[in-house]
Design a protein around this motif. Structure first.
Motif, PDB file in Angstrom:
ATOM      1  N   GLU A 104       0.834  -1.205   0.000  1.00 27.31           N
ATOM      2  CA  GLU A 104       0.000   0.000   0.000  1.00 27.31           C
ATOM      3  C   GLU A 104       0.873   1.262   0.000  1.00 27.31           C
ATOM      4  O   GLU A 104       0.573   2.226  -0.704  1.00 27.31           O
ATOM      5  N   ALA A 105       1.951   1.245   0.773  1.00 26.20           N
ATOM      6  CA  ALA A 105       2.839   2.408   0.838  1.00 26.20           C
ATOM      7  C   ALA A 105       3.482   2.680  -0.520  1.00 26.20           C
ATOM      8  O   ALA A 105       3.529   3.826  -0.979  1.00 26.20           O
ATOM      9  N   LEU A 106       3.963   1.634  -1.189  1.00 26.82           N
ATOM     10  CA  LEU A 106       4.578   1.814  -2.510  1.00 26.82           C
ATOM     11  C   LEU A 106       3.550   2.254  -3.546  1.00 26.82           C
ATOM     12  O   LEU A 106       3.844   3.094  -4.404  1.00 26.82           O
ATOM     13  N   THR A 107       2.351   1.712  -3.481  1.00 25.29           N
ATOM     14  CA  THR A 107       1.291   2.106  -4.407  1.00 25.29           C
ATOM     15  C   THR A 107       0.954   3.583  -4.233  1.00 25.29           C
ATOM     16  O   THR A 107       0.841   4.319  -5.217  1.00 25.29           O
ATOM     17  N   HIS A 154      14.478   7.633  -2.613  1.00 25.05           N
ATOM     18  CA  HIS A 154      14.885   7.355  -1.226  1.00 25.05           C
ATOM     19  C   HIS A 154      13.737   6.745  -0.431  1.00 25.05           C
ATOM     20  O   HIS A 154      13.941   5.807   0.340  1.00 25.05           O
ATOM     21  N   LEU A 155      12.533   7.282  -0.627  1.00 24.60           N
ATOM     22  CA  LEU A 155      11.368   6.745   0.088  1.00 24.60           C
ATOM     23  C   LEU A 155      11.061   5.315  -0.341  1.00 24.60           C
ATOM     24  O   LEU A 155      10.792   4.446   0.495  1.00 24.60           O
ATOM     25  N   ALA A 156      11.099   5.046  -1.642  1.00 27.06           N
ATOM     26  CA  ALA A 156      10.833   3.687  -2.147  1.00 27.06           C
ATOM     27  C   ALA A 156      11.869   2.712  -1.608  1.00 27.06           C
ATOM     28  O   ALA A 156      11.536   1.594  -1.177  1.00 27.06           O
ATOM     29  N   GLU A 157      13.139   3.118  -1.597  1.00 23.34           N
ATOM     30  CA  GLU A 157      14.210   2.266  -1.075  1.00 23.34           C
ATOM     31  C   GLU A 157      13.983   1.959   0.412  1.00 23.34           C
ATOM     32  O   GLU A 157      14.129   0.823   0.853  1.00 23.34           O
ATOM     33  N   ALA A 158      13.591   2.969   1.179  1.00 23.59           N
ATOM     34  CA  ALA A 158      13.337   2.764   2.612  1.00 23.59           C
ATOM     35  C   ALA A 158      12.155   1.824   2.839  1.00 23.59           C
ATOM     36  O   ALA A 158      12.209   0.965   3.720  1.00 23.59           O
TER      37      ALA A 158
END
Length: 105
Positions: free
Chosen positions: A63-66, A93-97
């Motif tokens: 859900e976070a990545l979507t 950076h957010l996607a990697e985290a």
């Protein structure tokens, strides 16, 4: 004061002769520089930390990545909103985290 560096598999204990020692709890693991960079959690600035916490409030990576990718598509459509290079790096950076499961401050 020694800075704490976290990875996806544990915390960095030390660097010896070209190898990184990461503590996994019960035992340590030796990693090459390339392996260490692969599992090292990204460093986020305070704004990215806040956004990460909002995205991960339910603990659901999918859900976070979507949600994050929906924001990226929206910014691509309105390219005058913010400088795209800075935004893409910020979202990277957010996607990697999210994928690796955390961040370094």
């Amino acid at each position: 004061m020694k800075k704490e560096v976290k990875t996806a598999i544990g915390e960095l204990v030390g660097y010896f002769d070209g190898y990184y020692l990461v503590d996994k709890g019960e035992e340590g693991t030796w990693l090459t520089e390339e392996e260490f960079e692969t599992v090292r959690l990204p460093e986020l600035n305070p704004i990215e930390v806040r956004q990460y916490e909002i995205l991960m409030r339910k603990g659901d990576k999918t859900e976070a990545l979507t949600t994050l990718m929906y924001d990226v598509v929206g910014l691509d459509k309105d390219s005058e909103a913010l400088p795209s290079k800075a935004i893409k790096e910020h979202h990277y950076h957010l996607a990697e985290a999210i994928i690796k499961g955390g961040y370094n401050k």
